[in-house]
Design an enzyme around this catalytic site. Sequence first.
Site, PDB file in Angstrom:
ATOM      1  CE  LYS A 116     -12.307 -96.851  61.546  1.00 14.07           C
ATOM      2  NZ  LYS A 116     -13.465 -96.904  62.021  1.00 14.07           N
ATOM      3  N   GLY A 164     -17.016 -95.915  56.561  1.00 12.99           N
ATOM      4  CA  GLY A 164     -18.381 -96.127  56.327  1.00 12.99           C
ATOM      5  C   GLY A 164     -19.632 -96.785  57.390  1.00 12.99           C
ATOM      6  CG  LEU A 203     -18.559 -95.059  74.655  1.00 16.03           C
ATOM      7  CD1 LEU A 203     -17.848 -94.001  73.895  1.00 16.03           C
ATOM      8  CD2 LEU A 203     -18.086 -95.057  76.160  1.00 16.03           C
ATOM      9  CG  HIS A 208     -19.033 -88.133  65.574  1.00 17.00           C
ATOM     10  ND1 HIS A 208     -18.841 -89.311  65.034  1.00 17.00           N
ATOM     11  CD2 HIS A 208     -18.527 -87.005  65.106  1.00 17.00           C
ATOM     12  CE1 HIS A 208     -17.625 -89.078  64.080  1.00 17.00           C
ATOM     13  NE2 HIS A 208     -17.424 -87.630  64.061  1.00 17.00           N
ATOM     14  CG  HIS A 235     -22.537 -96.349  61.992  1.00 14.75           C
ATOM     15  ND1 HIS A 235     -22.666 -95.907  63.464  1.00 14.75           N
ATOM     16  CD2 HIS A 235     -22.804 -97.675  62.045  1.00 14.75           C
ATOM     17  CE1 HIS A 235     -22.935 -97.234  64.049  1.00 14.75           C
ATOM     18  NE2 HIS A 235     -23.087 -98.004  63.162  1.00 14.75           N
ATOM     19  CE  LYS A 237     -18.990 -87.701  60.590  1.00 17.13           C
ATOM     20  NZ  LYS A 237     -17.623 -87.123  60.306  1.00 17.13           N
ATOM     21  CG  ASN A 289     -11.867 -89.394  58.706  1.00 20.80           C
ATOM     22  OD1 ASN A 289     -11.874 -90.593  58.686  1.00 20.80           O
ATOM     23  ND2 ASN A 289     -13.020 -88.915  59.242  1.00 20.80           N
ATOM     24  NE  ARG A 291     -12.072 -88.768  54.261  1.00 16.59           N
ATOM     25  CZ  ARG A 291     -12.976 -88.374  54.768  1.00 16.59           C
ATOM     26  NH1 ARG A 291     -13.762 -87.207  54.738  1.00 16.59           N
ATOM     27  NH2 ARG A 291     -13.926 -89.452  55.627  1.00 16.59           N
ATOM     28  CB  VAL A 294     -18.990 -84.145  53.947  1.00 18.46           C
ATOM     29  CG1 VAL A 294     -20.143 -83.527  53.315  1.00 18.46           C
ATOM     30  CG2 VAL A 294     -18.433 -85.347  53.019  1.00 18.46           C
TER      31      VAL A 294
HETATM   32  P1  ADP Z   1     -16.269 -95.624  60.406  1.00 21.69           P
HETATM   33  O1  ADP Z   1     -14.837 -95.398  59.958  1.00 21.69           O
HETATM   34  O2  ADP Z   1     -16.767 -97.172  59.721  1.00 21.69           O
HETATM   35  O3  ADP Z   1     -17.124 -94.702  59.923  1.00 21.69           O
HETATM   36  P2  ADP Z   1     -15.930 -94.948  63.038  1.00 21.69           P
HETATM   37  O4  ADP Z   1     -15.002 -95.675  63.947  1.00 21.69           O
HETATM   38  O5  ADP Z   1     -15.831 -93.611  62.619  1.00 21.69           O
HETATM   39  O6  ADP Z   1     -16.211 -96.072  61.936  1.00 21.69           O
HETATM   40  O7  ADP Z   1     -17.405 -95.039  63.745  1.00 21.69           O
HETATM   41  C1  ADP Z   1     -18.613 -94.651  63.237  1.00 21.69           C
HETATM   42  C2  ADP Z   1     -19.802 -94.552  64.160  1.00 21.69           C
HETATM   43  O8  ADP Z   1     -19.857 -95.774  64.887  1.00 21.69           O
HETATM   44  C3  ADP Z   1     -19.525 -93.533  65.194  1.00 21.69           C
HETATM   45  O9  ADP Z   1     -19.708 -92.251  64.928  1.00 21.69           O
HETATM   46  C4  ADP Z   1     -20.684 -94.018  66.412  1.00 21.69           C
HETATM   47  O10 ADP Z   1     -21.651 -93.694  65.921  1.00 21.69           O
HETATM   48  C5  ADP Z   1     -20.443 -95.518  66.055  1.00 21.69           C
HETATM   49  N1  ADP Z   1     -19.252 -96.073  67.064  1.00 21.69           N
HETATM   50  C6  ADP Z   1     -18.106 -96.380  66.703  1.00 21.69           C
HETATM   51  N2  ADP Z   1     -17.323 -97.010  67.959  1.00 21.69           N
HETATM   52  C7  ADP Z   1     -18.441 -96.777  68.871  1.00 21.69           C
HETATM   53  C8  ADP Z   1     -18.106 -97.108  70.356  1.00 21.69           C
HETATM   54  N3  ADP Z   1     -16.965 -97.610  70.942  1.00 21.69           N
HETATM   55  N4  ADP Z   1     -19.176 -97.048  71.247  1.00 21.69           N
HETATM   56  C9  ADP Z   1     -20.526 -96.583  70.513  1.00 21.69           C
HETATM   57  N5  ADP Z   1     -20.360 -96.155  69.231  1.00 21.69           N
HETATM   58  C10 ADP Z   1     -19.419 -96.426  68.418  1.00 21.69           C
END
Ligand code: ADP
Length: 447
Positions: A116, A164, A203, A208, A235, A237, A289, A291, A294
């Site tokens: 990441k 996840g 935030l 999302h 986290h 969906k 992502n 790929r 879902v």
């Molecule tokens: P993962 O790969 O573990 O799913 P993500 O970076 O995609 O992690 O983040 C998953 C979820 O976590 C996001 O959809 C959001 O709900 C929350 N999140 C991630 N980063 C932030 C942030 N900077 N501020 C607020 N919420 C966050």
Amino acid sequence: MFQKILIANRGEIALRVLRACKELGIQTVVVHSTADADAMHVRLADESVCIGPPPSRDSYLNIHQIVAACEITGADAVHPGYGFLSENAKFADILAAHNITFIGPSGDHIRIMGDKIEAKRTAKRLGIPVVPGSDGAVTDEKEARRIAADIGYPVIIKASAGGGGRGMKVALTEADLEIALQTARTEAGAAFGDDAVYIEKYLQKPRHIEVQVFGDGFGRGVHFGERDCSLQRRHQKVWEEAPSPALNAEERARIGGICANAIADLGYSGAGTIEFLYENGEFYFIEMNTRLQVEHPVTEAITGIDLVHEQIRVASGGGLSVKQEDIKFNGHAIECRINAEDPRNFTPSPGTITHFHTPGGLGIRVDSGVYSGYKIPPYYDSLIGKLIVHGRNRVECMMRLRRALDEFVVDGIKTTLPLFRDLVGNADIANGDYDIHWLEKYLAKED
Ligand code: ADP
């Protein structure tokens, strides 16, 4: 074009990919664990190979067995679906070394986006807006304090190898920072074998919103609009829709254009999703992502384009069937993820489905691999199907969704259908007025 595709997955997505292969006149091979011998994808495939016992690490994640299955059956390409090996760069590399096409991007692109910190750096370089935060991994607490003070509290500590929703910790004030940093690192180390973490501004009320992109394999990039996946629990969906109720056409074209250009600059090949948090009119990249997702059917519903067909075409060197100007957005689509779980506390509910009746009619699509009499094995995730509804606009889509949910019958196990029946009648949902915390708050109130 490929002669024979091996599908390295199970459940609804294996069936989804199998359908696309059949339509394209491509032979199919599926692999399965001993627990999935009776699965629908096994019944419908041209050939099937049992690759091991129920635990995923011994079957669906067993690269040697899957490569052996390709060689035995003469498959010339592998579709990984989502989850399992779909974002495993080593798998893509090993297939390439065996002259088998991985239906997805190159191992190198998977590697960049799988880290990441590296992904965020790349996104920034490509002109994609990112969440303010540390430039790379943060190791000591002093540095963390300085960065957090700089971007302002609250902040979130995230695992570089994350996925996840694991390894994420929020620090509301400086007093929480030390413990958040420590817990995130311990969790990340335990879950991913890599304890590198980074800091971002947290935030508070974002949505999302993710953009579906494609690289055509010839250096061009296109976007297929966005999906709003703000309704999440832990986290994960739960409900996804396209277009987002929060965006107008100008914002859509702007962020879509940025993403399509980035994909072109990267020389990316195949399907990808660029995920953002969206707050006060601004987009903030969180991850990409590499790929199929879902929730890809909501994009298919509003564009009329089969994204798995496109993946197969691109991987075979045939490019995309459409140019950006051919991609038009028509109406509104919503997907509900139907899980074999208790709708109140979300504990898994495996067992035998005694009766399974799916809704039908105009604008209804059900992607599911289960049937009446099917026994859900306890070893895998709890998704048993997806209900995707399309209408000419969001109001019509919601009317149709309410009706479809009424028709849906799954007996013998608990499912999340009752949750969706509640949501479809909720005023905030009807107004599209929700952020990423809405569902958790709603569920807490209901308890
Ligand atoms: P993962 O790969 O573990 O799913 P993500 O970076 O995609 O992690 O983040 C998953 C979820 O976590 C996001 O959809 C959001 O709900 C929350 N999140 C991630 N980063 C932030 C942030 N900077 N501020 C607020 N919420 C966050």
